[in-house]
Motif scaffolding. Structure first.
Motif, PDB file in Angstrom:
ATOM      1  N   LEU A  46      24.962  63.364-119.016  1.00 48.16           N
ATOM      2  CA  LEU A  46      25.675  64.750-119.987  1.00 48.16           C
ATOM      3  C   LEU A  46      25.718  64.135-120.986  1.00 48.16           C
ATOM      4  O   LEU A  46      25.005  65.201-121.756  1.00 48.16           O
ATOM      5  CB  LEU A  46      27.048  64.993-118.553  1.00 48.16           C
ATOM      6  CG  LEU A  46      26.381  65.323-117.264  1.00 48.16           C
ATOM      7  CD1 LEU A  46      27.875  65.308-116.077  1.00 48.16           C
ATOM      8  CD2 LEU A  46      25.927  66.455-117.621  1.00 48.16           C
ATOM      9  N   MET A  47      26.252  63.130-121.364  1.00 48.53           N
ATOM     10  CA  MET A  47      26.876  62.845-122.848  1.00 48.53           C
ATOM     11  C   MET A  47      25.291  62.759-123.979  1.00 48.53           C
ATOM     12  O   MET A  47      25.879  63.340-124.876  1.00 48.53           O
ATOM     13  CB  MET A  47      27.646  61.415-122.823  1.00 48.53           C
ATOM     14  CG  MET A  47      28.928  61.462-122.533  1.00 48.53           C
ATOM     15  SD  MET A  47      29.847  60.190-122.993  1.00 48.53           S
ATOM     16  CE  MET A  47      29.250  59.236-121.405  1.00 48.53           C
ATOM     17  N   HIS A  48      24.496  61.723-123.270  1.00 47.27           N
ATOM     18  CA  HIS A  48      23.466  62.408-123.706  1.00 47.27           C
ATOM     19  C   HIS A  48      22.796  63.920-124.054  1.00 47.27           C
ATOM     20  O   HIS A  48      22.218  63.925-125.142  1.00 47.27           O
ATOM     21  CB  HIS A  48      22.021  60.620-123.350  1.00 47.27           C
ATOM     22  CG  HIS A  48      20.658  61.234-123.652  1.00 47.27           C
ATOM     23  ND1 HIS A  48      20.769  60.059-125.469  1.00 47.27           N
ATOM     24  CD2 HIS A  48      19.738  61.677-123.948  1.00 47.27           C
ATOM     25  CE1 HIS A  48      19.934  60.051-125.425  1.00 47.27           C
ATOM     26  NE2 HIS A  48      19.329  61.056-125.023  1.00 47.27           N
ATOM     27  N   LYS A  49      22.959  64.315-123.267  1.00 44.65           N
ATOM     28  CA  LYS A  49      22.272  65.726-123.049  1.00 44.65           C
ATOM     29  C   LYS A  49      23.047  66.094-123.700  1.00 44.65           C
ATOM     30  O   LYS A  49      22.221  67.324-124.427  1.00 44.65           O
ATOM     31  CB  LYS A  49      22.039  66.579-122.122  1.00 44.65           C
ATOM     32  CG  LYS A  49      20.541  65.545-120.847  1.00 44.65           C
ATOM     33  CD  LYS A  49      20.844  66.094-119.570  1.00 44.65           C
ATOM     34  CE  LYS A  49      19.687  65.274-119.334  1.00 44.65           C
ATOM     35  NZ  LYS A  49      19.160  65.743-117.294  1.00 44.65           N
ATOM     36  N   ILE A  50      24.200  66.692-124.413  1.00 50.42           N
ATOM     37  CA  ILE A  50      25.207  67.493-124.985  1.00 50.42           C
ATOM     38  C   ILE A  50      24.887  67.598-127.156  1.00 50.42           C
ATOM     39  O   ILE A  50      24.495  68.323-126.823  1.00 50.42           O
ATOM     40  CB  ILE A  50      26.661  67.755-124.827  1.00 50.42           C
ATOM     41  CG1 ILE A  50      27.365  68.583-125.395  1.00 50.42           C
ATOM     42  CG2 ILE A  50      27.090  65.984-124.898  1.00 50.42           C
ATOM     43  CD1 ILE A  50      28.633  68.514-124.386  1.00 50.42           C
TER      44      ILE A  50
END
Length: 286
Positions: A206-210
């Motif tokens: 999720l952190m990478h995608k945001i």
């Protein structure tokens, strides 16, 4: 120092239990013994005696009230709810009992709402669903309810990521960032509840995608606060440090020094960290 609950218990017992001489019922014997044990701070012993008192005389409202107070002091919300309900049924004129019964009914209803919260998340009402799950975890100490909420929270993370992916594909960048943000914060809540050292694979994704969504939106530093919040709670989370390093590298001009520090903390390869430090030196010479 006695707690307010403890003082309430003593007061209720002193008011409810007159000085009795002569023959005592089995229920009263256990009730008086519970009072003695409570005075000695033996809450578990007092609880057992009150349970025996109620077994001998299920209609003794004072025993139910006292056991409810003991359960509260021991953090047993389930037991307190049961005993306040029993006492209020025996004495429906006691407004304080009715208020306590309503309070615990609300807590039980909240505790049983995990499934509904997960359904709301699946339906796209992410913030509302996560708020309900967070309320359960913060407000209830009922073990079964907390376990259900944590399971629902774990099941919610891939659903949230899927929604963010769809929004990103549709180039709804602001919506995608908000969805991923909610997911990362949910992963933080789950990690805190399980006392994990980091956000785990789902949180990392999720952190990478945001970060990708922020870059696509032309606002690469939009994730700065979120990632700092993660690192504030989990300073050694490797993924969070690496993602924040990317934010510093996208600055204009890039902040190579800070990026190198973050990647070093994330245990990035030495040659990669060295390259960033070399870039920092070059830019300082200009």
């Amino acid at each position: 120092m006695r707690t307010a609950i403890s003082r309430a218990l003593i007061l209720s017992l002193l008011i409810a239990i007159p000085v009795v001489t002569g023959c005592q019922s089995e229920g009263k014997k256990h009730l008086y013994k519970a009072e003695d044990l409570f005075e000695k701070r033996d809450l578990e012993g007092a609880k057992k005696e009150l349970e025996l008192s109620i077994k001998a005389d299920p209609n003794d409202v004072d025993a139910h009230k006292s056991l409810a107070h003991i359960d509260e002091a021991l953090g047993d919300q389930e037991g307190a709810a049961r005993e306040y309900t029993a006492a209020s049924m025996l004495d429906p004129t006691d407004q304080k009992l009715m208020d306590k019964t309503r309070l615990y009914k609300q807590l039980q209803d909240l505790a049983n709402s995990s499934g509904k919260a997960l359904d709301e998340i699946k339906a796209g009402k992410t913030e509302d669903g996560l708020r309900q799950l967070k309320d359960i975890l913060l407000q209830t100490r009922i073990k079964a309810a907390r376990e259900k909420a944590l399971t629902a929270l774990s099941d919610a993370l891939p659903e949230i990521e899927k929604q963010g992916d769809q929004q990103l594909q549709e180039k709804k960048y602001a919506a995608a960032m908000n969805t991923y943000d909610q997911g990362v914060r949910a992963a933080m809540l789950l990690a805190q509840a399980h006392k994990n050292p980091d956000l785990g694979p789902q949180g990392n994704s999720l952190m990478h995608k945001i970060n990708d969504a922020a870059k696509a939106a032309g606002t690469p530093d939009a994730t700065f606060k979120l990632l700092n919040d993660v690192i504030g709670a989990y300073p050694d989370d490797k993924a969070a440090n690496m993602e924040l390093a990317q934010v510093y590298l996208r600055k204009s001009p890039p902040d190579y020094d800070t990026a190198a520090d973050l990647e070093e903390r994330a245990n990035a390869p030495d040659d990669e960290v060295r390259k960033l430090r070399d870039e920092a030196k070059k830019h300082r010479k200009k």
